[in-house]
Design a protein around this motif. Structure first.
Motif, PDB file in Angstrom:
ATOM      1  N   TYR A  23      -2.811   3.986  -3.154  1.00 50.51           N
ATOM      2  CA  TYR A  23      -2.673   2.925  -4.145  1.00 50.51           C
ATOM      3  C   TYR A  23      -2.384   1.618  -3.416  1.00 50.51           C
ATOM      4  O   TYR A  23      -1.663   1.606  -2.420  1.00 50.51           O
ATOM      5  N   ALA A  24      -2.947   0.506  -3.906  1.00 48.07           N
ATOM      6  CA  ALA A  24      -2.647  -0.819  -3.349  1.00 48.07           C
ATOM      7  C   ALA A  24      -2.519  -1.822  -4.489  1.00 48.07           C
ATOM      8  O   ALA A  24      -3.264  -1.759  -5.462  1.00 48.07           O
ATOM      9  N   LYS A  41      -6.439  -0.796   0.949  1.00 46.44           N
ATOM     10  CA  LYS A  41      -5.965   0.578   0.745  1.00 46.44           C
ATOM     11  C   LYS A  41      -6.642   1.530   1.734  1.00 46.44           C
ATOM     12  O   LYS A  41      -5.990   2.366   2.363  1.00 46.44           O
ATOM     13  N   VAL A  73       0.864  -1.180   0.000  1.00 50.06           N
ATOM     14  CA  VAL A  73       0.000   0.000   0.000  1.00 50.06           C
ATOM     15  C   VAL A  73       0.899   1.228   0.000  1.00 50.06           C
ATOM     16  O   VAL A  73       1.786   1.355   0.851  1.00 50.06           O
ATOM     17  N   GLY A 127      -4.413   4.747   2.229  1.00 49.37           N
ATOM     18  CA  GLY A 127      -3.451   4.764   1.132  1.00 49.37           C
ATOM     19  C   GLY A 127      -3.998   5.395  -0.135  1.00 49.37           C
ATOM     20  O   GLY A 127      -5.197   5.627  -0.275  1.00 49.37           O
TER      21      GLY A 127
END
Length: 162
Positions: A87-88, A80, A54, A85
């Motif tokens: 982006y994952a 995410k 993440v 986050g």
């Protein structure tokens, strides 16, 4: 064999705490569906273990060991969101294997690396025992779910999709 040290560490941990488990020998297989057939149990009782990266902001990355029932998929959006986050994605195979201490297809539902947070979907914990490859393609463990929760102390979060 890669993962042998991790396999031995797992068995030592289970034995030290008197966990209820069985070792199951089988043909080498890392795919959740195929290995579940070899072990002779319902797919929902298999632990699918995947390492997720993440990205948090521009500079920080976190890694999570996400464990979901074998008949489900990981909800990357949920992972995410847990970390706030941006982006994952699935971690690259080399990073995943380094953090897990074993090859892909044999990743344990235990974290032996402080950089790796253990996240488990509650659906896996509905069974009295569950199954996973034990850091080797040719050996699995059937483990008491109650003992698993006590030993692994996972963070339990809904992280699966059908």
């Amino acid at each position: 064999m890669a993962g042998d040290g991790t396999h031995e560490k797992l068995l030592a941990l289970l034995d030290e705490h008197g966990a209820a488990y069985r070792v199951i020998e089988h043909d080498p297989e890392g795919g959740t569906e195929a290995v579940s057939r070899l072990r002779g149990h319902d797919l929902a009782q298999a632990a699918k273990c995947i390492i997720v990266m993440v990205r948090i902001g521009k500079k920080e990355k976190r890694f999570a060991l996400v464990v979901v029932p074998g008949d489900k998929r990981i909800d990357l959006s949920a992972v995410k969101a847990l970390y706030g986050g941006t982006y994952a994605s699935f971690a690259s195979p080399d990073i995943a294997e380094e953090l897990a201490g074993s090859p892909s297809g044999t990743i344990l539902p235990f974290s032996f690396d402080e950089r790796l947070e253990l996240l488990v979907d509650p659906g896996l914990l509905n069974h009295t025992e569950f199954f996973f490859n034990a850091a080797r393609l040719d050996r699995s463990i059937a483990l008491s779910t109650q003992d698993y929760r006590a030993l692994a102390e996972p963070r339990v979060e809904p992280l699966s999709l059908d």
